[in-house]
Design a protein around this motif. Structure first.
Motif, PDB file in Angstrom:
ATOM      1  N   PHE A  22      13.438  29.928 -15.484  1.00 51.16           N
ATOM      2  CA  PHE A  22      13.104  31.130 -14.721  1.00 51.16           C
ATOM      3  C   PHE A  22      11.788  30.916 -13.973  1.00 51.16           C
ATOM      4  N   LEU A  23      10.791  30.417 -14.702  1.00 47.17           N
ATOM      5  CA  LEU A  23       9.483  30.179 -14.072  1.00 47.17           C
ATOM      6  C   LEU A  23       9.615  29.143 -12.956  1.00 47.17           C
ATOM      7  N   GLU A  24      10.425  28.158 -13.213  1.00 48.87           N
ATOM      8  CA  GLU A  24      10.606  27.091 -12.224  1.00 48.87           C
ATOM      9  C   GLU A  24      11.205  27.626 -10.915  1.00 48.87           C
ATOM     10  N   MET A  25      12.219  28.478 -11.073  1.00 44.87           N
ATOM     11  CA  MET A  25      12.883  29.050  -9.894  1.00 44.87           C
ATOM     12  C   MET A  25      11.907  29.905  -9.082  1.00 44.87           C
ATOM     13  N   ILE A  26      11.082  30.661  -9.811  1.00 44.00           N
ATOM     14  CA  ILE A  26      10.149  31.549  -9.113  1.00 44.00           C
ATOM     15  C   ILE A  26       9.051  30.712  -8.436  1.00 44.00           C
ATOM     16  N   ALA A  27       8.617  29.652  -9.126  1.00 48.29           N
ATOM     17  CA  ALA A  27       7.599  28.777  -8.517  1.00 48.29           C
ATOM     18  C   ALA A  27       8.109  28.242  -7.182  1.00 48.29           C
ATOM     19  N   LEU A  28       9.389  27.910  -7.183  1.00 48.34           N
ATOM     20  CA  LEU A  28      10.006  27.400  -5.967  1.00 48.34           C
ATOM     21  C   LEU A  28       9.954  28.460  -4.852  1.00 48.34           C
ATOM     22  N   SER A  29      10.266  29.721  -5.223  1.00 48.79           N
ATOM     23  CA  SER A  29      10.214  30.798  -4.218  1.00 48.79           C
ATOM     24  C   SER A  29       8.802  31.020  -3.710  1.00 48.79           C
ATOM     25  N   LEU A  30       7.827  30.792  -4.605  1.00 50.56           N
ATOM     26  CA  LEU A  30       6.430  31.008  -4.193  1.00 50.56           C
ATOM     27  C   LEU A  30       5.858  29.791  -3.465  1.00 50.56           C
ATOM     28  N   GLY A  31       6.597  28.710  -3.470  1.00 51.20           N
ATOM     29  CA  GLY A  31       6.135  27.512  -2.781  1.00 51.20           C
ATOM     30  C   GLY A  31       5.022  26.801  -3.523  1.00 51.20           C
ATOM     31  N   ILE A  32       5.016  26.913  -4.854  1.00 51.30           N
ATOM     32  CA  ILE A  32       3.982  26.217  -5.629  1.00 51.30           C
ATOM     33  C   ILE A  32       4.647  25.335  -6.674  1.00 51.30           C
ATOM     34  N   LYS A  33       3.850  24.395  -7.206  1.00 53.04           N
ATOM     35  CA  LYS A  33       4.403  23.516  -8.232  1.00 53.04           C
ATOM     36  C   LYS A  33       4.391  24.261  -9.568  1.00 53.04           C
ATOM     37  N   ILE A  34       5.401  24.000 -10.369  1.00 55.82           N
ATOM     38  CA  ILE A  34       5.495  24.680 -11.660  1.00 55.82           C
ATOM     39  C   ILE A  34       4.275  24.386 -12.531  1.00 55.82           C
ATOM     40  N   GLU A  35       3.758  23.162 -12.430  1.00 50.96           N
ATOM     41  CA  GLU A  35       2.597  22.783 -13.248  1.00 50.96           C
ATOM     42  C   GLU A  35       1.356  23.603 -12.880  1.00 50.96           C
ATOM     43  N   GLU A  36       1.324  24.080 -11.613  1.00 50.12           N
ATOM     44  CA  GLU A  36       0.138  24.820 -11.148  1.00 50.12           C
ATOM     45  C   GLU A  36       0.269  26.324 -11.399  1.00 50.12           C
ATOM     46  N   MET A  37       1.471  26.747 -11.677  1.00 48.65           N
ATOM     47  CA  MET A  37       1.740  28.188 -11.659  1.00 48.65           C
ATOM     48  C   MET A  37       0.903  28.984 -12.667  1.00 48.65           C
ATOM     49  N   GLY A  38       0.755  28.425 -13.865  1.00 50.25           N
ATOM     50  CA  GLY A  38      -0.006  29.133 -14.888  1.00 50.25           C
ATOM     51  C   GLY A  38      -1.445  29.353 -14.470  1.00 50.25           C
ATOM     52  N   ASN A  39      -2.082  28.322 -13.942  1.00 52.34           N
ATOM     53  CA  ASN A  39      -3.483  28.449 -13.529  1.00 52.34           C
ATOM     54  C   ASN A  39      -3.626  29.407 -12.352  1.00 52.34           C
TER      55      ASN A  39
END
Lengths: 653, 389
Positions: free
Chosen positions: A136-153
């Motif tokens: 789920f987080l991965e899919m949303i990261a994709l929509s936001l145009g960011i890398k999943i590894e960066e999303m938490g920060n």
């Protein structure tokens, strides 16, 4: 002392842990497509790190989605579910662990642990929907145009977290797009998403109860934004582990490997079945009958279809019509076909009923008229859709829900009488009271025989599997009693003659919604792959409907009305507490070790009331595993994990 | 967190509409006040049972109206505490959560057996929370009913309302009930008049205003005197406006299905130049009682007949046809909550029927979306209105 490997082959990454006496070595890689190759690669990396040869490894335990079917030549090997492994691993790292949140790529889990042993006491997994998972987080990261590894920060830099309503990946994605269009910042949206996941995971946690120490494991535990959102939402602090929590499952597997090596007496039981050939004979007879109906070899006999068990089938028997219960299901392609008229939020059983007509199922196409006594909303709307779009004459009759109310009996009786007239019009024959009474006696004999066969399952080692019993029940809904009875009698004799060898298997009750003709995926998994035994079915296509007999004396219409209205009830009937009491009695009578409460997605009757059922089972001291499912094959891995872990819990009682 | 109430705060020039909003928005507070004053208050009365409740001096607190108070917290209660599956209709979840939150207030409620499956299951669950729930076991009205079966259904419904009377307080006072039926018919007549006047000045009232008015047609939001006065005032205003109407063109559409709590959708239709010229809701809530029948029989009859009760799409279609003809509507919006199986097949059948008559329709599946409608809803409604214009 010794050397033990734990392999956690997850949906996204594979982790390996080698316990080399007092040293722990770890390895990680992408799971890839070929699980065996991934596992072999991990083992090789671990051996290289420890400077060991493969011959020095004493035992391997695999866990995670890819645990199934791994082979390691010359090394003892077992598989254990990741639920037990995460508990064992977390306990090993922090003996005070009582609660675990594990969020992986494909699912999330809340696990309750016994701190004295590291054994699982209770657990809940997300359903097959990806909400609340790494995916789920991965899919949303994709929509936001960011890398999943960066999303938490990025989420941690939010000023006002966006409010995300939807938990569905698809809906949430469109919500994110709307929020972007409204000018909300990437930080705020990312934070909002983490809090949405935290609420979802919190739901799981609340179901097992939160007790400190709480630890966070799985791949998503590396996400600081997620950790923050969970702590803020659930108002507790995680206990830090001594090593990267992503390896907790692999470590647990390695600890299990050590335990198994020290206790070689633990061996998997061979699954044996005693399938009497006569069951296949009955299956053949059902097919022969269906073929005759399809080929119109029934010489003009009218085929009367019905959906639910409140349709007094004795009237159809007495009319000379061929009654068939329309309860095929289990094929997601047929269900998907039926979705065209029912939308996505009908249960897949109802969708399959429509889909059967849309896909020109030959048996369904042989039906001259459908009768349905009003059970749930979806069923009645299903009947209307079939009539509207496939031109099959359909008549719905009313069924009171308040079955104990004085006025309900007379009203239902008036509907049964109207039904009788309707059937007379269909067949062109007058149905006499005597002929109905005769059919009542015959159907009662069939019911009593099914019950008697089922009673054999009270033995320590039941002579018949749950899946086989379902085939006997299935025949009841296609064949008329004069055909059925000789089969049932012979089957009973053969089964009763099988000696009880006293071998104790885990005894399970299947409770909940309908298990359609053709929907055998779960029961085969439980009985054929995992080796447990379903000994009683608290659902409308198993034993439950055969508890009550129809009164054989007096006015047959009145007898049918009274008996059908007061049969062992569907959860649709009121009061619910009586329905629950019935389940309780069945579980006690069959002395079950655990209960599988199965609901089809979008079944309100069993879905909304599930907590009431489950609370009662737990009050009785019987563990329950809830499974929300449908007919797709995509969740089979998750089902194996859920059921496997449940049986591990039961086995450890 | 935003609730629907936050979203409702829209300035209105009309005194009558302002008063209507005040009346609607104070509804639950007034129910609580009535309970605190020692009056009888029950959750229910949103349908044919309202006159019966009033005849027992009981304040009807319609549970679907609780949805307006609901926030995501209510949904969380339903999902977390009651473990209601996520895919369940959000309106039912919101109601369940709100009822739980209000547990310490009054706890008697009326359910209807033939309506919505999730509500039925949810209210059974509420019994476990010490709610005193009385179910009216109304029969579902199937297609192909002959006269004899219709009579059987009606008789059963009548017995069920009698049983409801016992639960409310005892024997039914037929004279009192007749008076309530008469009052109900008078108020309904006024609402129908308002809806007719609205067609002459469709810009005057918003869609949400009309929906509030129709919804109140059965239960008056607990205060028949005030509601009646609001109707009178609105008629006066509309008649005045209709005497010199502004030349503002509006696109008439039919709203078929549930009332919805996604109020942003109503506003969107208004903003896009639309005007809901016909409501299927009105067929159910504004059906006159037959005053020539004994009162309980009249209530039972309405609960079974046509748009007076739950039934198949075939009963629905002629009513929509009639609404369309009377208002020259250009299209039909079929609105239901995601997860509402009750409406979905009706929508499919009706949409299919109207498509053959070249009347465009759109099926909107709402969720409990607080605040602005989602981008997807906006796009769909906008595209539909563009298509019609």
């Amino acid at each position: 002392m010794g050397r033990f490997i734990g392999l956690d082959i997850g949906s996204r990454t594979a982790k390996g842990v080698l316990l080399d006496n007092d040293t722990i070595h770890t390895a990680i890689t992408d799971t890839g497509f070929f699980m065996q190759k991934t596992a072999d690669g991990l083992v090789q990396t671990l051996l290289e790190k420890a400077h060991l040869d493969i011959s020095r490894i004493d035992y391997i335990v695999s866990t995670g989605y890819g645990r199934i079917s791994l082979v390691f030549k010359d090394i003892p090997h077992k598989e254990v579910t990741e639920i037990s492994c995460h508990a064992k691993g977390a306990h090993h790292l922090n003996p005070g662990t009582k609660t675990i949140i594990d969020i992986g790529g494909q699912d999330s889990k809340a696990i309750k642990v016994d701190p004295s042993s590291g054994k699982v006491i209770d657990f809940v997994l997300n359903d097959k929907c990806a909400a609340g998972t790494g995916k789920f987080l991965e899919m949303i990261a994709l929509s936001l145009g960011i890398k999943i590894e960066e999303m938490g920060n990025i989420a941690l830099q939010a000023t006002t977290p966006s409010h995300i309503t939807s938990q569905c990946v698809v809906f949430a994605e469109s919500e994110v797009i709307s929020l972007k269009a409204m000018g909300e910042t990437q930080n705020d949206i990312a934070s909002g998403i983490h809090f949405a996941v935290a609420r979802r995971v919190g739901n799981l946690l609340n179901r097992v109860g939160i007790e400190s120490d709480v630890v966070f494991t799985g791949g998503v535990s590396k996400n600081k934004g997620m950790k923050y959102a969970l702590e803020e939402t659930l108002k507790f602090r995680f206990t830090d582990l001594k090593m990267d929590a992503q390896f907790a499952g692999g470590l647990g597997a390695a600890v299990f490997a050590q335990e198994f090596a020290n206790d070689q007496s633990i061996e998997a039981k061979e699954v044996t079945t005693a399938t009497p050939s006569i069951i296949s004979g009955l299956e053949g007879r059902v097919k022969q009958h269906q073929d005759a109906l399809i080929s119109s070899a029934h010489n003009g006999t009218k085929v009367a279809g019905y959906f639910c068990l409140y349709t007094p089938v004795e009237i159809l028997d007495a009319s000379g019509a061929a009654p068939i219960r329309l309860f095929k299901g289990g094929d997601d392609a047929v269900a998907a076909s039926g979705e065209i008229h029912t939308r996505s939020y009908f249960c897949q059983f109802c969708q399959s009923c429509v889909g059967g007509f849309r896909e020109n199922d030959p048996l369904y196409k042989s039906v001259d008229k459908i009768y349905t006594f009003n059970t749930c909303d979806q069923m009645k709307k299903t009947a209307e859709a079939i009539e509207e779009f496939y031109n099959v004459p359909t008549q719905l009759y009313c069924l009171p829900r308040e079955r104990t109310r004085e006025t309900s009996g007379s009203f239902y009786q008036s509907e049964v009488l109207s039904f009788k007239k309707d059937v007379e019009n269909l067949t062109g024959k007058t149905i006499s009271d005597e002929s109905i009474s005769r059919q009542i006696i015959l159907r009662n004999k069939a019911r009593a025989l099914l019950k008697k066969i089922s009673d054999l399952r009270k033995r320590q080692d039941p002579p018949i599997k749950g899946s086989e019993f379902l085939e006997l029940v299935k025949a009841y809904y296609y064949l008329q009693p004069e055909v059925l009875l000789p089969y049932y009698e012979k089957i009973y004799e053969q089964l009763a003659a099988i000696p009880d060898n006293g071998e104790k298997r885990i005894r399970l009750m299947m409770s909940g919604g309908i298990v359609a003709d053709g929907d055998r995926r779960l029961i085969k998994l439980i009985e054929d792959e995992i080796g447990a035994r379903i000994v009683v079915e608290d659902h409308c296509t198993g034993l439950r409907p055969f508890y009550n007999l129809v009164e054989e004396n007096g006015n047959p219409i009145k007898s049918l009305s009274n008996s059908y209205l007061n049969q062992s009830p569907c959860a649709r009937m009121k009061p619910l507490k009586e329905r629950i009491r019935f389940s309780e009695d069945m579980a006690k009578e069959y002395n079950v070790d655990g209960i599988l409460y199965i609901t089809l997605k979008f079944c309100s009757c069993y879905g909304i009331s599930k907590k009431s059922f489950q609370d009662n089972f737990l009050k009785m001291g019987i563990p329950v595993l809830e499974i929300g499912t449908d007919y797709s094959q995509s969740d089979i891995g998750q089902l194996k994990t859920k059921v496997g872990a449940f049986l591990e819990v039961l086995g450890g009682k | 967190m935003k609730s629907q109430i936050d979203f409702l705060k829209v300035n209105k020039d009309s005194k009558a509409i302002e008063r209507l909003f005040d009346h609607v928005l104070s509804y639950i507070e007034r129910a609580d006040a009535a309970h605190n004053d020692g009056k009888k208050v029950v959750y229910g009365g949103g349908l044919f049972d309202a006159p019966l409740l009033y005849s027992f001096d009981t304040f009807p607190c319609v549970y679907t109206e609780l949805g307006r108070l609901a926030s995501n917290e209510s949904l969380s209660i339903a999902e977390d505490y009651f473990q209601v599956p996520r895919e369940t209709c959000s309106m039912v979840k919101a109601t369940l959560g709100e009822l739980f939150r209000r547990k310490k207030s009054f706890n008697r409620m009326i359910g209807y057996c033939s309506f919505c499956e999730p509500y039925n299951a949810a209210f059974e669950v509420m019994k476990g929370e010490d709610f005193d729930v009385h179910f009216v076991d109304l029969p579902y009205r199937p297609d192909h009913l002959d006269e004899e079966r219709f009579k059987n259904l009606q008789n059963h419904a009548q017995k069920e309302f009698k049983s409801l009377g016992k639960w409310l307080g005892g024997e039914i006072d037929e004279d009192r009930l007749s008076k309530e039926i008469k009052r109900s018919n008078e108020i309904k007549k006024k609402i129908w008049k308002i809806l007719e006047l609205q067609k002459k000045v469709p810009y005057y009232m918003g869609s949400l205003d009309s929906m509030f008015l129709i919804t109140g047609g059965s239960h008056y939001y607990g205060d028949p005197v005030e509601f009646n006065a609001i109707c009178d005032l609105l008629i006066d205003e509309l008649e005045l406006e209709a005497s010199h109407p502004k030349q503002i063109k509006k696109l008439p559409v039919i709203w078929a299905g549930g009332r919805g709590q996604e109020f942003g959708t109503y506003k969107l239709i208004d903003d896009l130049g639309g005007f809901i010229s016909g409501w299927t809701l009105a067929g159910m809530l504004l059906r006159y009682y037959d005053e020539t029948l004994p009162p309980l029989e009249a209530i039972a009859y309405n609960s079974i007949i046509g748009m007076g009760g739950p039934g198949g799409a075939r009963d629905w279609i002629p009513f929509i046809d009639q609404l369309k003809e009377n208002s020259n509507a250009k299209g039909i919006i079929f609105y239901g909550y995601f997860g509402c199986s009750f409406a979905s097949v009706n929508f499919e059948i009706a949409k299919n029927y109207f498509a053959t008559k070249n009347v465009p329709g759109i099926i909107l599946e709402g969720s409990f979306q607080t605040g602005e409608p989602s981008g997807q809803t906006v796009t769909r409604v906008k595209a539909f209105m563009e298509m019609l214009s």
